[in-house]
Motif scaffolding. Structure first.
Motif, short mmCIF file in Angstrom:
data_model
loop_
_atom_site.label_atom_id
_atom_site.label_comp_id
_atom_site.label_asym_id
_atom_site.label_seq_id
_atom_site.Cartn_x
_atom_site.Cartn_y
_atom_site.Cartn_z
N PHE A 131 -104.32 18.71 -78.51
CA PHE A 131 -104.08 20.49 -79.14
C PHE A 131 -103.34 20.74 -76.98
O PHE A 131 -102.15 22.21 -77.26
N ALA A 132 -104.31 20.41 -75.65
CA ALA A 132 -103.93 21.61 -75.13
C ALA A 132 -102.39 20.92 -74.79
O ALA A 132 -101.54 21.43 -74.38
N MET A 133 -101.59 19.90 -75.17
CA MET A 133 -100.34 19.61 -74.48
C MET A 133 -99.30 20.42 -75.23
O MET A 133 -98.46 20.82 -75.26
N LEU A 134 -99.86 20.39 -76.52
CA LEU A 134 -99.17 21.44 -78.09
C LEU A 134 -98.99 22.86 -77.15
O LEU A 134 -98.08 23.22 -77.47
N MET A 135 -100.40 23.47 -76.35
CA MET A 135 -100.09 24.61 -76.39
C MET A 135 -99.91 24.70 -74.97
O MET A 135 -98.59 25.76 -74.95
N ALA A 136 -99.97 23.92 -73.88
CA ALA A 136 -98.93 23.63 -73.12
C ALA A 136 -97.20 23.90 -72.88
O ALA A 136 -96.67 24.29 -72.30
N PHE A 137 -96.99 22.93 -73.95
CA PHE A 137 -95.83 22.81 -74.31
C PHE A 137 -95.10 23.74 -75.06
O PHE A 137 -93.93 24.20 -74.62
N PHE A 138 -95.86 24.69 -75.22
CA PHE A 138 -95.14 26.16 -75.98
C PHE A 138 -96.07 27.13 -74.92
O PHE A 138 -95.95 28.21 -75.81
N ARG A 139 -95.97 27.12 -74.17
CA ARG A 139 -96.75 28.13 -73.32
C ARG A 139 -95.95 29.20 -72.91
O ARG A 139 -94.50 29.19 -73.21
N ALA A 140 -96.91 29.79 -72.57
CA ALA A 140 -96.29 31.55 -73.02
C ALA A 140 -95.04 31.74 -74.58
O ALA A 140 -94.45 33.21 -74.04
N THR A 141 -95.27 31.59 -74.94
CA THR A 141 -94.91 31.79 -76.30
C THR A 141 -96.23 32.54 -77.80
O THR A 141 -97.51 31.93 -76.92
N TYR A 142 -96.07 32.25 -78.53
CA TYR A 142 -97.24 33.33 -79.43
C TYR A 142 -98.21 31.38 -80.09
O TYR A 142 -98.80 31.68 -80.20
N VAL A 143 -97.37 30.70 -79.42
CA VAL A 143 -98.40 29.14 -80.29
C VAL A 143 -99.10 29.45 -79.31
O VAL A 143 -100.26 28.83 -79.81
N ASP A 144 -98.66 29.44 -78.24
CA ASP A 144 -99.99 29.06 -77.02
C ASP A 144 -100.92 30.19 -77.14
O ASP A 144 -102.27 29.93 -77.09
N LEU A 145 -99.90 31.07 -76.81
CA LEU A 145 -101.65 32.85 -77.11
C LEU A 145 -102.61 32.22 -78.28
O LEU A 145 -103.73 32.53 -78.18
N ALA A 146 -102.18 32.55 -79.92
CA ALA A 146 -102.47 31.81 -81.47
C ALA A 146 -103.76 30.96 -80.61
O ALA A 146 -104.73 30.85 -80.37
N GLY A 147 -103.08 29.73 -79.83
CA GLY A 147 -103.86 28.48 -79.50
C GLY A 147 -105.00 29.21 -78.60
O GLY A 147 -105.73 28.57 -78.83
N VAL A 148 -105.01 29.59 -77.74
CA VAL A 148 -105.72 30.17 -76.42
C VAL A 148 -106.22 31.07 -77.28
O VAL A 148 -107.92 30.22 -77.35
N VAL A 149 -106.35 32.01 -78.56
CA VAL A 149 -107.24 32.93 -78.69
C VAL A 149 -108.28 32.36 -80.07
O VAL A 149 -109.46 32.29 -79.68
N LEU A 150 -107.60 30.90 -80.79
CA LEU A 150 -108.38 30.28 -81.48
C LEU A 150 -109.84 29.50 -80.80
O LEU A 150 -110.70 29.77 -80.61
N CYS A 151 -108.98 29.23 -79.73
CA CYS A 151 -109.72 28.07 -78.51
C CYS A 151 -111.28 29.24 -78.58
O CYS A 151 -112.52 28.98 -79.15
#
Lengths: 325, 457, 718
Positions: A131-151
């Motif tokens: 999950f962390a890789m995914l978020m890092a990979f899509f950093r600064a996009t909505y995927v990342d933001l949604a991931g952080v909020v979800l976390c």
């Protein structure tokens, strides 16, 4: 290296003595041996003679810390504290107040605990890193933001809710796994699945968010920029360079936990009826079985110290520049 | 009491910060973040409830004819109890669902003719004003909710207007321009988010106030207490655990951590030994033992704790202390590391060379330079502590069972989950309240870290 | 992604492997499906299975199936009737005067100095297979002289390859009576029995001395020391001599305390090294009953299996009227036991237990107050029956009033609430009226209980039905049933006691009362809230002092409690077993008795001594009535309630009749295993669509992510 390890182990001895002293003080302030005798003898028809007998059999009729009546060095050794502590250092835990062999209990109850804790640890690590890789990979996009909020949202839910909810949904409504219980050998698998899944899910919030920051820190380093400049694709940069380097802090951070896996989880074991060390400890607290609680505290401290030593060693293995002195 | 000490401390800190530009900087950054501001507003709302609930007093009993002395009721109330007066007193017999007008369980009712039947009896308070509860309920709820929304709208409008006027004066522009600033989010402070959050809060308060006067907003529990009231009362417990623990551990961690790092040598050895020993004991066991000790003490000194609330408060306080004792080690280790680093810095070396006293150096040079670490770890720990309370209550060593807390609510709800039909509202209430508090605390702590961590700058 | 795929595979594979014939969520091995096994649970692990020590109900569940004391209770008959189990017939006491001369049966109790019970047991009963009996070809015991090396590969009893058996003889019963005084054992009834069995107290001192002379770890051979009160007459007969008259002794003979223990087993288990491996009589009982304990893993499960050496017994052929219609006599005369194996799984929490019961994995269940509405509905006639949902599943309900009291006691030594002053008595009566036990039973027990009118539960000799049986200080007899007096009466009593509106009339100080309680469970908080509410009804402030069990016991023992909650579970169905809880010389403080309220009324004590050894009859009833009058007037307890036991049973679980005295009911039970297997499959079809949904959702999440990645790559390439 070996010298260092020996020194660390020697250093652990005063710590363990301290641990012993603290637990000893705590439990004897709470509970006089009289109280313990009564709770173990049951509530009907208990006579003072029976209490005295119980205490004598278990060696609780001696003075606590200092035996003024004895001779010479016996003043310090012929006491409850000395007798109950010395054996610990040889991992001879003695017998519980109800007369069972503690070491045997610990040996048998360790495996169910491990059967839950180890998969939670390994799978949890894998899932979190993914999950962390995914978020890092899509950093600064909505995927990342949604991931952080979800976390953050997942972090904010008490662990009890995961267990209650998971049990209700998976076992009661969907009939997928047994509600609770345990069995030996291969049969254990169906009992383990649910606690492991819940353990992993409950850990995602904290874990993934923390690893994400590690990945992000790593991606902002120079070597990553160089790799990109060479024209490597983002994927190969991430897997080839970032993952490798980020795993160092992640793994060394995780090493300290490994020995403690033996202790099991207090809450989830008693919810799922798993006969591990976690539920052993809770039962002992409730039954005020002093001998077991002390053994578990001691074991916990030893494992913690082992974890610290392992961490130090793993640092040297990963990074040859660090030398232990 | 301690809570007020803490509030005073916060106020003092705020006053100091206002006067120093370099300390104000990170707070400015914090103010500019949208999620930071929104979560701060929610946190403040929680704190407000908690503070109101901490103002305790006892009502005097009416004087009896034959003596002159006034006696006080042994029951301790808080300001919040007065505000929520009806909620506290409107006890039903047992479970009822949110907005229900009937009890949740069937009971034997005696009919006028002397016959008996088994049915759901009407609630004593929930929807008691309705004549035909089945037909009128939905409409009544809608009307009440609409009234509440209307109040909220008016309040919001007034507030927005005030803000616009204030901002206009502050920035020296016309009110119209100020409004545009706010609307388009051009000002450095995210007023839009702020207004929206406050608006939602006001809406919630208005709806809750109007509806809970007529119905049990979140149902009632097993002995008929209003769950909404219980959940609100639990806020104080959660906050107390979070803040008091911090207060307890802070002096230990600060003093010992800095001392270890600064003096090194045997001081360092002793302190390191202490915290390794403490942190190697499994925390739950330590807490369990300590809570049992307290009970022994309370039993032998009963006269000191003559009211139920005092006993519960003492236990809570003690729990905080022991949580503090188990959790100071982490911060202590961090501070030790930082102090070790700072010690080698030129300005401290210089100060030492000039013969400045050790404690002066610590107070003037080291302490201010580690404050950011302290702040970050406090905010981070807060949410963890609120969650820990629930777990401890489950193990049986949490707050006093007679005290309202989310942990106790969840613990009770475990049994309710097994009912068919399920009693879900206690669990849900605890879940929602806890989730909102912890979520906003987590978001806030994120922002604080971003704002204060020198590495991020 | 591959990682995720592998993960799902990891999770799903074991599930697939584990399913097969039995449902996915079955907690039992698939191989056991459809076998003649019953499934139940235990919550606390049994501490003692040694019949001299075990006393708690969770231990007797096991020991009662394994050991055979001389007597047992008839399974079907009510009121409870003792019948022979190992004994050939019910023993009749022979009364002797102080000179040892026989007295006629109807003699006055004062004259009786000793009673002698001669018990004859059935010949031909044999013990379960056990290594303690194993002999080699020469007839020497194989395992009675083990060295440390012999034990190195032994971890549990089943690791001994050879077993043997032997016939049960009267000496084994005598041996067990001697064991009650064994210095290494703490028999809970030693104190009580040493008052009655002749010479038992002195015997304990003899043994104590003998134990001290032994080398450490030596075996104390009880057969070397004779006991006056228990002697062997011949191979199948033994004699017990008691001081005075003690008719309740027969009830004790139905408990495992008086079961046979072979001396071989004691010798076998006392070898050095055994106790360290948990190989003790507490852990592996040796009995002659229908079942033997084969697996003892108290962390997980305990298993009872059919004893191949069981001497045989037949299902009773007569019962109460109505038993035949209920199908309870269908198996009349057939050989017991019916079930091959009983599996007890560890289950600490009530919710998982209840859910597993509904899924068909436990055969029987009690009902918690939270699952009550789901399980039981009360018909308009006020009778309890299962709900339609339960009926669809074929679940039956059976109820019985237990011989149990739950009460709030007032410490009679307390300066405020205790004592025999009119002021304190009125205060106690006021509180007794105010606490609305009808409401308590309806909220917390869903009506499963009867408010108590005194210490003796209904169904036990001495309690009276109807208007004559009510407590006139708390109840009125209205329209043919007891009705609690209104709160106004309590307020008035309170005012008369000198506390108008809950405040001291002299000083005006509000009256604070203290309740000591051990509350930890989630349900307890609600209970505490409720009891506080009751006191508030008459303006009294109740401070709840919640302590752990140890401290609570300590307080009660020292007499520091004021009001406390207590329960009592009868040992045997005789009024003496209840009224002795209020007998002064049996007080908790100073005398370490069971009278926790420390109630000490001379008149009551005198009547008790008179009543204690009488045979049931009108004369005894009259004395009991007088005693109850005194106790009700003094109100040392808020009499509380007697819970009703509600049991739910699946359709395949047959021959069930709740018997609150006998615990050896397992041998009567029958299970229709095929029906159970079918129902379990039917009720536990796995629901898979959410898993599919989850997979689809994951896939749906991946597609845009991949798309986004592609776009990003392309941008980077440009």
């Amino acid at each position: 290296m070996i010298q260092y390890i020996i020194r660390r182990i020697l250093y652990a001895i005063p710590i363990l003595i301290g641990v012993n002293l603290i637990t000893f003080a705590l439990f004897f302030v709470v509970n006089t041996p009289d109280n313990m005798a009564r709770i173990h003898l049951g509530m009907k028809h208990v006579t003072p003679e029976a209490v005295a007998k119980w205490k004598h059999e278990r060696g609780y009729d001696k003075p606590l810390l200092w035996n003024g009546a004895a001779q010479g060095e016996k003043k310090a050794t012929d006491t409850i504290f000395f007798e109950k502590s010395v054996g610990m250092f040889a991992f001879d835990f003695g017998r519980s107040d109800e007369g069972r062999d503690i070491a045997y209990d610990i040996r048998t109850r360790m495996w169910p605990s491990l059967a839950i804790a180890l998969p939670v640890f390994v799978i949890g690590l894998a899932v979190n890193v993914t999950f962390a890789m995914l978020m890092a990979f899509f950093r600064a996009t909505y995927v990342d933001l949604a991931g952080v909020v979800l976390c953050v949202a997942m972090m904010s839910i008490s662990g009890l809710f995961y267990i209650i909810g998971g049990q209700y949904l998976v076992s009661k409504l969907l009939h997928l796994t047994p509600i609770s219980g345990f069995d030996g050998g291969f049969n254990a698998l169906k009992f383990i699945v649910l606690p492991v899944v819940i353990g992993v899910v409950a850990g995602i919030g904290t874990g993934a968010r923390w690893y994400r920051t590690i990945f992000l820190e790593e991606t902002s380093r120079d070597y990553v920029r160089t790799a990109r400049a060479k024209g490597l694709s983002e994927l190969s940069v991430l897997f080839g360079h970032v993952l490798k380097n980020a795993m160092i802090p992640i793994l060394t951070g995780a090493v300290v936990v490994i020995p403690l896996l033996f202790m099991g989880s207090l809450i989830s074991e008693s919810f799922f009826g798993i006969p591990g060390l976690g539920s052993y400890t809770i039962d002992a607290i409730n039954a005020q079985d002093f001998a077991i609680v002390r053994a578990m505290v001691f074991l916990g401290s030893v494992l913690y110290i082992v974890g610290l030593i392992l961490t130090d060693i793993s640092y040297t293995l990963v990074d040859p520049r660090i030398r232990l002195e | 009491m301690l809570l007020f000490l803490l509030l005073a401390g916060v106020a003092f800190y705020a006053w100091r910060v206002r006067r120093r530009e370099h300390l104000l900087q990170p707070w400015r950054r914090l103010m500019r973040s949208r999620s930071g501001m929104a979560s701060a507003v929610v946190l403040l709302a929680f704190v407000a409830v908690g503070v109101l609930d901490s103002l305790h007093f006892r009502l005097p009993l009416e004087r009896q004819a034959n003596n002159a002395e006034t006696h006080y009721s042994p029951e301790v109330l808080s300001v919040f109890d007065l505000l929520a007066g009806p909620l506290r007193k409107q006890l039903e017999k047992t479970y009822s669902a949110p907005f229900a007008v009937h009890l949740f369980t069937k009971e034997t009712i005696e009919l006028p003719g002397g016959k008996q039947t088994r049915d759901f009896p009407r609630l004593k308070y929930g929807g008691a004003h309705l004549r035909d509860p089945v037909a009128d309920r939905a409409a009544d709820i809608a009307v009440t909710a609409a009234t509440g929304a209307l109040y909220a709208l008016v309040l919001c409008a007034v507030m927005t207007a005030l803000l616009v006027l204030w901002l206009a004066r502050r920035r020296g522009v016309s009110p119209g321009a100020a409004w545009m600033l706010i609307r388009h989010g051009h000002d450095e402070i995210p007023w839009r988010t702020l207004l929206a959050t406050i608006g939602l809060l006001i809406l919630f308060v208005c709806l809750a106030a109007l509806l809970s006067a007529k119905y049990h907003l979140l149902g009632t529990d097993k002995v008929g207490q209003d769950v909404f009231y219980l959940a609100l009362k639990s806020i104080r417990t959660g906050l107390m655990i979070g803040t008091l623990t911090t207060l307890v551990m802070l002096p230990f961690a600060l003093l010992l951590g800095i001392m270890a790092g600064y003096f090194r040598g045997w001081v360092d050895d002793v302190i390191q030994y202490t915290y390794t020993t403490l942190s190697s004991i499994p925390g739950v066991l330590l807490i369990a033992a300590a809570v049992l000790i307290l009970q022994v003490y309370m039993d032998s000194n009963q006269e000191m704790f003559d009211t139920v609330a005092a006993r519960a408060d003492i236990r809570l306080l003690f729990l905080c202390i022991i949580l503090g004792v188990t959790s100071w080690t982490g911060l202590c280790r961090l501070l030790r590391g930082e102090a070790l680093k700072l010690r080698e810095m030129e300005f401290i070396q210089a100060a030492t060379a000039f013969g400045v006293g050790h404690f002066r150096i610590i107070a003037r040079h080291i302490l201010p330079n580690v404050m950011h670490i302290v702040l970050i770890s406090i905010v981070l720990d807060f949410s963890g502590l609120v969650l820990a309370e629930a777990v401890l209550s489950y193990v049986g060593v949490g707050v006093d069972p007679s005290m309202q807390s989310w942990g106790n609510m969840i613990n009770g709800a475990r049994l309710e989950m097994a009912r068919e039909p399920m009693v879900w509202w206690s669990l849900l209430a605890a879940f929602v309240f806890m989730f909102v508090l912890v979520l906003s605390a987590n978001l806030f702590s994120d922002r604080v870290r971003d704002a204060f961590d020198p590495r991020v700058r | 992604m591959t990682l995720l795929l592998r993960l799902t595979a990891l999770l799903v594979l074991p599930l697939l492997a584990a399913c097969g014939a039995s449902p996915w969520n079955s907690p039992y091995p698939a191989a056991d499906a459809g076998k003649n096994i019953t499934y139940s649970s235990f919550a606390d692990k049994p501490k003692h299975l040694d019949p001299a020590q075990s006393y708690s109900s969770n231990e007797i569940t096991f020991t009662a199936q394994i050991y055979e004391p001389p007597l047992q209770y008839h399974y079907l008959k009510r009121p409870y009737t003792l019948i022979p189990l190992a004994a050939a017939e019910l023993p009749r006491p022979l009364f002797l005067d102080a000179q040892g001369k026989a007295l006629p049966a109807g003699s006055a109790p004062e004259k009786i100095a000793f009673s002698v019970y001669e018990i004859r047991i059935k010949p031909g009963m044999r013990y379960q297979p056990h290594p303690a009996f194993a002999r080699d070809a020469q007839g020497n015991y194989l395992y009675h002289n083990l060295k440390a090396a012999d034990l190195s590969r032994i971890y549990k009893l089943a690791d001994f390859p050879q077993t043997g058996t032997r016939e049960l003889v009267a000496a084994d019963y005598v041996y067990q009576i001697k064991r009650l005084a064994h210095p290494r054992l703490n028999s809970p009834i030693f104190g009580l029995m040493s008052e009655y069995i002749v010479g038992l107290k002195a015997y304990s001192q003899t043994l104590d001395k003998a134990q001290k002379d032994l080398p450490p770890g030596g075996f104390l051979d009880l057969s070397r020391f004779p006991l006056e009160g228990a002697e062997v007459v011949d191979r199948y007969t033994y004699r017990v001599k008691l001081k005075g008259k003690y008719p309740q002794f027969l009830y004790w003979l139905a408990m495992p305390f008086f079961a046979p223990v072979p001396a071989e087993a004691d010798r076998f288990y006392s070898q050095p090294g055994m106790a360290e491996k948990n190989i003790t009589l507490d852990w592996y009982p040796v009995g002659s009953g229908p079942y033997m304990l084969t697996v003892n893993d108290p962390n997980r499960r305990m298993v009872l299996e059919r004893n191949p050496n069981f001497h045989g017994e037949n299902y009773p052929s007569e019962g109460e009227p109505g038993d035949a219609a209920a199908g309870l006599l269908r198996d009349a005369g057939k050989p017991l036991p019916f079930i091959d194996k009983a599996v007890f799984s560890l289950e600490k929490e009530s919710i998982p237990y209840w859910n597993k019961f509904l899924q068909g994995y436990y055969d029987a269940s009690g009902i918690t107050s939270d699952s009550f509405d789901q399980a039981v509905r009360v018909t308009t006639q006020g009778e309890a029956d299962v709900t339609d949902m339960m009926r669809e599943k074929g679940i039956r309900l059976q109820t019985a009033v237990t011989a149990t009291n739950y009460y709030y006691g007032f410490n009679m030594l307390d300066p405020v609430i205790g004592g025999f002053s009119e002021r304190a008595r009125k205060l106690r009566q006021a509180i007794s009226v105010a606490i609305d036990y009808e409401e308590f039973i309806s909220i917390f027990a869903n009506g499963r209980g009867i408010p108590a009118q005194g210490p003796i539960p209904p169904g036990i000799f001495g309690s009276r039905e109807g208007a004559a049986g009510i407590n006139p200080y708390v109840y009125d007899w209205v329209d043919g049933r007891p009705k609690r007096k209104p709160v106004e009466v309590a307020r008035k009593l309170l005012a008369e006691a000198g506390y108008p509106e809950g405040r001291d009339a002299q000083t005006g100080k509000p009256l604070l009362l203290y309740l000591d309680i051990t509350a930890s469970g989630p349900d307890d908080k609600a209970r505490l809230d409720w009891i506080r509410k009751q006191f508030q009804k008459i303006d009294l402030q109740l401070v709840v002092r919640n302590t752990d069990y140890n401290r609570f016991q300590d307080k009660i023992r020292k007499g520091n409690a004021q009001i406390f909650h207590w329960g009592w579970n009868a040992d045997y169905p005789d009024p003496e077993n209840f009224l002795f809880l209020l007998y002064g010389p049996n007080a908790r403080v100073g005398k370490e008795g069971e009278n926790s309220a420390n109630y000490d009324n001379p008149e009551f004590n005198r009547l008790f001594e008179q009543m204690k050894n009488m045979d049931n009859g009108p004369a005894r009833q009259n004395i009991i009535d007088a005693m109850l009058r005194i106790a009700r007037h003094d109100a040392p307890w808020i009499w509380g309630f007697h819970p009703k036991q509600y049991g739910l049973y699946h359709a395949w679980y047959q021959n069930i009749k709740p018997n609150l005295m006998a615990n050896n009911g397992l041998k009567y039970v029958r299970v229709d295993a095929a029906l159970r297997a079918r129902k379990q499959r039917e009720w536990n079809r796995p629901v898979l669509w959410p898993l599919g949904l989850l997979a689809v959702a994951l896939a749906a999440g991946i597609v845009p992510a991949v798309a986004a990645y592609r776009r990003k790559e392309r941008q980077a390439a440009k």
